[in-house]
Design a protein around this motif. Structure first.
Motif, PDB file in Angstrom:
ATOM      1  N   TRP A   1       0.711  -1.253   0.086  1.00 54.09           N
ATOM      2  CA  TRP A   1      -0.030  -0.271  -0.048  1.00 54.09           C
ATOM      3  C   TRP A   1       0.794   1.296  -0.197  1.00 54.09           C
ATOM      4  CZ3 TRP A   1      -4.600  -0.403   3.938  1.00 54.09           C
ATOM      5  CH2 TRP A   1      -5.690  -1.459   3.489  1.00 54.09           C
ATOM      6  N   ASP A   2       2.165   0.929   0.726  1.00 55.95           N
ATOM      7  CA  ASP A   2       2.688   2.453   1.017  1.00 55.95           C
ATOM      8  C   ASP A   2       4.140   2.324   0.138  1.00 55.95           C
ATOM      9  OD1 ASP A   2       1.129   3.935   3.047  1.00 55.95           O
ATOM     10  OD2 ASP A   2       1.274   1.953   3.947  1.00 55.95           O
ATOM     11  N   ASP A   3       4.321   3.487  -0.568  1.00 53.28           N
ATOM     12  CA  ASP A   3       5.500   3.159  -1.555  1.00 53.28           C
ATOM     13  C   ASP A   3       6.262   4.526  -1.060  1.00 53.28           C
ATOM     14  OD1 ASP A   3       3.977   5.278  -2.606  1.00 53.28           O
ATOM     15  OD2 ASP A   3       3.869   4.598  -4.867  1.00 53.28           O
ATOM     16  N   GLN A   4       5.858   5.411  -0.383  1.00 52.18           N
ATOM     17  CA  GLN A   4       6.512   6.493   0.196  1.00 52.18           C
ATOM     18  C   GLN A   4       6.214   6.983   1.674  1.00 52.18           C
ATOM     19  OE1 GLN A   4       5.727  10.383  -1.522  1.00 52.18           O
ATOM     20  NE2 GLN A   4       3.930   9.295  -2.589  1.00 52.18           N
ATOM     21  N   PRO A   5       7.105   7.548   2.435  1.00 49.31           N
ATOM     22  CA  PRO A   5       6.382   7.759   3.705  1.00 49.31           C
ATOM     23  C   PRO A   5       5.817   8.971   3.953  1.00 49.31           C
ATOM     24  CG  PRO A   5       8.860   8.149   3.758  1.00 49.31           C
ATOM     25  CD  PRO A   5       8.336   7.632   2.297  1.00 49.31           C
ATOM     26  N   TYR A   6       5.190   9.195   4.894  1.00 49.60           N
ATOM     27  CA  TYR A   6       4.352  10.609   5.125  1.00 49.60           C
ATOM     28  C   TYR A   6       5.406  11.557   6.027  1.00 49.60           C
ATOM     29  CZ  TYR A   6       1.423  14.514   6.863  1.00 49.60           C
ATOM     30  OH  TYR A   6       1.065  15.780   7.501  1.00 49.60           O
ATOM     31  N   ARG A   7       5.722  12.593   5.768  1.00 47.96           N
ATOM     32  CA  ARG A   7       6.869  13.529   6.654  1.00 47.96           C
ATOM     33  C   ARG A   7       6.317  14.590   7.397  1.00 47.96           C
ATOM     34  NH1 ARG A   7      12.045  12.083   5.460  1.00 47.96           N
ATOM     35  NH2 ARG A   7      12.251  10.523   3.791  1.00 47.96           N
ATOM     36  N   GLY A   8       4.999  14.486   7.357  1.00 46.91           N
ATOM     37  CA  GLY A   8       4.382  15.586   8.435  1.00 46.91           C
ATOM     38  C   GLY A   8       4.261  16.875   7.543  1.00 46.91           C
ATOM     39  N   GLN A   9       4.130  16.926   6.140  1.00 48.36           N
ATOM     40  CA  GLN A   9       4.174  18.053   5.651  1.00 48.36           C
ATOM     41  C   GLN A   9       2.802  18.798   5.366  1.00 48.36           C
ATOM     42  OE1 GLN A   9       4.788  14.928   4.083  1.00 48.36           O
ATOM     43  NE2 GLN A   9       3.963  14.571   2.268  1.00 48.36           N
ATOM     44  N   CYS A  10       1.734  18.028   6.034  1.00 45.36           N
ATOM     45  CA  CYS A  10       0.428  18.542   6.124  1.00 45.36           C
ATOM     46  C   CYS A  10      -0.005  18.744   7.485  1.00 45.36           C
ATOM     47  CB  CYS A  10      -0.388  17.724   5.169  1.00 45.36           C
ATOM     48  SG  CYS A  10      -0.198  17.686   3.638  1.00 45.36           S
ATOM     49  N   GLY A  11       0.950  18.689   8.219  1.00 47.47           N
ATOM     50  CA  GLY A  11       0.609  18.935   9.603  1.00 47.47           C
ATOM     51  C   GLY A  11       0.567  17.230  10.485  1.00 47.47           C
ATOM     52  N   TYR A  12       0.721  17.499  11.555  1.00 43.70           N
ATOM     53  CA  TYR A  12       0.715  16.275  12.591  1.00 43.70           C
ATOM     54  C   TYR A  12       2.039  15.534  12.290  1.00 43.70           C
ATOM     55  CZ  TYR A  12      -4.147  17.510  13.564  1.00 43.70           C
ATOM     56  OH  TYR A  12      -5.297  18.381  13.645  1.00 43.70           O
ATOM     57  N   LEU A  13       1.887  14.142  12.622  1.00 39.49           N
ATOM     58  CA  LEU A  13       3.385  13.357  12.851  1.00 39.49           C
ATOM     59  C   LEU A  13       3.640  12.545  11.628  1.00 39.49           C
ATOM     60  CD1 LEU A  13       3.082  11.763  16.298  1.00 39.49           C
ATOM     61  CD2 LEU A  13       4.299  13.777  15.592  1.00 39.49           C
ATOM     62  N   PRO A  14       4.806  12.534  11.152  1.00 37.44           N
ATOM     63  CA  PRO A  14       5.275  11.602  10.203  1.00 37.44           C
ATOM     64  C   PRO A  14       4.752  10.158  10.412  1.00 37.44           C
ATOM     65  CG  PRO A  14       7.108  12.961  10.789  1.00 37.44           C
ATOM     66  CD  PRO A  14       6.128  13.233  11.856  1.00 37.44           C
ATOM     67  N   HIS A  15       4.954   9.511   9.454  1.00 41.74           N
ATOM     68  CA  HIS A  15       4.427   7.905   9.331  1.00 41.74           C
ATOM     69  C   HIS A  15       5.261   7.192   8.271  1.00 41.74           C
ATOM     70  CE1 HIS A  15       2.817   3.998  10.463  1.00 41.74           C
ATOM     71  NE2 HIS A  15       2.390   4.491  11.569  1.00 41.74           N
ATOM     72  N   PRO A  16       5.902   6.066   8.593  1.00 34.83           N
ATOM     73  CA  PRO A  16       6.588   5.234   7.553  1.00 34.83           C
ATOM     74  C   PRO A  16       5.447   4.793   6.576  1.00 34.83           C
ATOM     75  CG  PRO A  16       6.915   4.123   9.459  1.00 34.83           C
ATOM     76  CD  PRO A  16       6.092   5.405   9.853  1.00 34.83           C
ATOM     77  N   ARG A  17       4.240   4.302   7.020  1.00 35.84           N
ATOM     78  CA  ARG A  17       3.343   3.678   6.411  1.00 35.84           C
ATOM     79  C   ARG A  17       1.903   4.424   6.467  1.00 35.84           C
ATOM     80  NH1 ARG A  17       2.882  -2.407   7.112  1.00 35.84           N
ATOM     81  NH2 ARG A  17       1.475  -2.023   5.072  1.00 35.84           N
ATOM     82  N   PRO A  18       1.753   5.455   6.047  1.00 34.24           N
ATOM     83  CA  PRO A  18       0.646   6.520   6.258  1.00 34.24           C
ATOM     84  C   PRO A  18      -0.728   5.530   5.823  1.00 34.24           C
ATOM     85  CG  PRO A  18       1.885   7.096   4.395  1.00 34.24           C
ATOM     86  CD  PRO A  18       2.468   6.178   4.951  1.00 34.24           C
TER      87      PRO A  18
END
Length: 496
Positions: free
Chosen positions: A256-273
């Motif tokens: 499902w996840d080919d890239q992490p979420y880095r917090g660019q839209c607020g809140y916390l990063p996650h490796p598998r958003p």
């Protein structure tokens, strides 16, 4: 504080001795307990029983199979605090004290509801019910007039403040007026990691607050099974930030996840958003399962009305082409099931929410209702079910006939007055919704009219064909939109 003119008559809100006593001819059968479960930012299409195909929600789906599923139910507001106020007081946003997510300005917590507010908890407590609220409050700091203990709840356990609830590993929760420290190294709800490896473990701590909230709800059921009780479970999932249990994240496909979420839209990063968001909803589903298991174990399941709903629609979009606020990919999950808009909007995607009611012997299992309903109706319905007659005027209509399989011939218009997100008003009359936005800007929007039965996506604005509906909406707002100095809103033709 609030201008007295913006409040309903205080005298009508004083809970007089015997004012909530059953009316004559009361049913002598044991009174049912009530469990009201409120999800946080759960979208219209994010449950299996509402068409979701990727996220597992077996316990909530079972609840729907054992009760009635509503297909045209609306929240009282498109964001957290005002939705909760409408739900608990039965007053729509035109009469509600709380119309937005304003901080109290005096420490932890949101703008408090007043001491003379009449909540359903106050009504049920006076009628002999034991009352508890677990999870997220958001209607006034500890010790204020909006303290849950001053609004009819014998027990409160959870987050008093919505901002603190952005973290699932906070420093503390509250048990009534006692601050309970749960993490020595709490995880903040907002961080960014523009570069480097995003690791799930970096955003976890020892004590996961939702587990404690679930346990407190179960404990309340177990300790009070011999008495009628009202339990308001305001769970925090799936409101971001996303840091659900690792075991649930890993239960969803890694592809499902080919890239992490880095917090660019607020809140916390996650490796598998994407996996994390699904895991949050499955975690919510597990909480519901534990509550239902407690009812089963204590022998109260067959005499308990269980209501499940959400405070508003899916969290809104961000400035990223893939991820919304907090890393939510609503498109991937089809979270709004094709409805227009998100949280913060009075379009269908912001307001339309799941509603499931389970009541064995009274509500036929596996049924659905397309009767239009919204949060103010819950107060009226519970009073009707329990044959209570509280003082003061409520805005909702009783859904008891609907639950019994008989749709009323018509319903009162639905009203939303929402000063935030640009300033918006909405009135639903019959099959039509009248909307006007950007009212707090230099260029207010025009009236829009949608036939939401035949056009649930609100793609075809038929305002030019129905000027009479706009006139009706204006007259309804004139009659039902009180002045509110904390959340002012000027609507041309209504109060400006």
């Amino acid at each position: 504080m609030q201008n007295p003119k913006s409040l309903f008559l205080a005298g009508a809100l004083v809970i007089l001795a015997g004012s909530t006593a059953p009316v004559s001819g009361a049913d002598p059968a044991p009174r049912p307990s009530v469990v009201l479960i409120l999800a946080d930012d759960l979208g219209w299409g994010e449950l299996g029983c509402y068409g979701q195909r990727k996220i597992r929600t077996p316990n909530i789906d079972r609840l729907a199979a054992e009760g009635m599923r509503f297909t045209r139910h609306y929240s009282g507001a498109p964001v957290c605090a005002p939705a909760r106020n409408v739900l608990l007081t039965g007053l729509h946003l035109g009469h509600s004290e709380i119309r937005g997510n304003k901080q109290a300005g005096t420490g932890e917590g949101q703008w408090p509801i007043s001491a003379n507010s009449l909540t359903i908890a106050k009504v049920l407590k006076q009628a002999g019910y034991l009352t508890a609220a677990t999870g997220k409050w958001g209607l006034g700091p500890v010790g204020s007039s909006g303290d849950p203990n001053r609004q009819g709840f014998d027990l409160f356990f959870g987050y008093n403040c919505q901002a603190v609830a952005h973290s699932y590993f906070p420093a503390h929760l509250w048990r009534n007026s006692e601050k309970i420290v749960i993490n020595s190294k709490p995880v903040p709800g907002h961080l960014k990691l523009p570069e480097g490896e995003v690791r799930l473990e970096d955003y976890q701590d020892q004590t996961y607050a939702p587990d404690l909230i679930e346990a407190e709800a179960v404990k309340f059921i177990e300790q009070n099974a011999g008495n009628p009780f009202f339990l308001y479970c305001a769970f925090i999932e799936p409101h971001v930030a996303m840091h659900p249990p690792k075991r649930l994240v890993e239960s969803y496909p890694p592809e499902w996840d080919d890239q992490p979420y880095r917090g660019q839209c607020g809140y916390l990063p996650h490796p598998r958003p994407r996996a994390a968001y699904a895991a949050m909803i499955t975690s919510l589903d597990e909480h519901v399962g534990k509550v239902m298991a407690a009812l089963e174990r204590t022998g109260t399941k067959n005499n308990t009305i269980v209501i499940f709903t959400s405070d508003n629609g899916t969290t809104h979009l961000g400035n990223d082409p893939v991820y919304g606020i907090g890393g939510v990919d609503a498109k991937f999950f089809n979270s709004t099931a094709g409805l227009r808009g998100f949280k913060g909007s009075v379009y269908e995607g912001g307001l339309r929410v799941p509603l499931i009611v389970r009541w064995p012997g009274k509500v036929k299992a596996g049924t659905t209702s397309d009767f239009p309903s919204y949060f103010p109706d819950h107060f009226a319905t519970l009073c009707d079910v329990l044959k209570l007659n509280p003082p003061g005027q409520r805005d909702g209509v009783s859904l008891l006939p609907v639950l019994s399989g008989r749709n009323p011939s018509k319903r009162d218009p639905m009203v939303w007055v929402f000063p935030e997100y640009g300033g918006q008003v909405c009135v639903r009359i019959g099959d039509f919704k009248m909307i006007r936005g950007q009212l707090n800007t230099r260029k207010p929007g025009d009236w829009e009219v949608y036939d939401v039965v035949n056009d649930p996506q609100e793609a075809n604005n038929v305002a030019k064909d129905h000027p009479e509906l706009i006139r009706q909406a204006i007259e309804i707002l004139k009659a039902q939109m009180n002045e509110n100095q904390v959340w002012p809103l000027k609507v041309p033709g209504v109060n400006a």
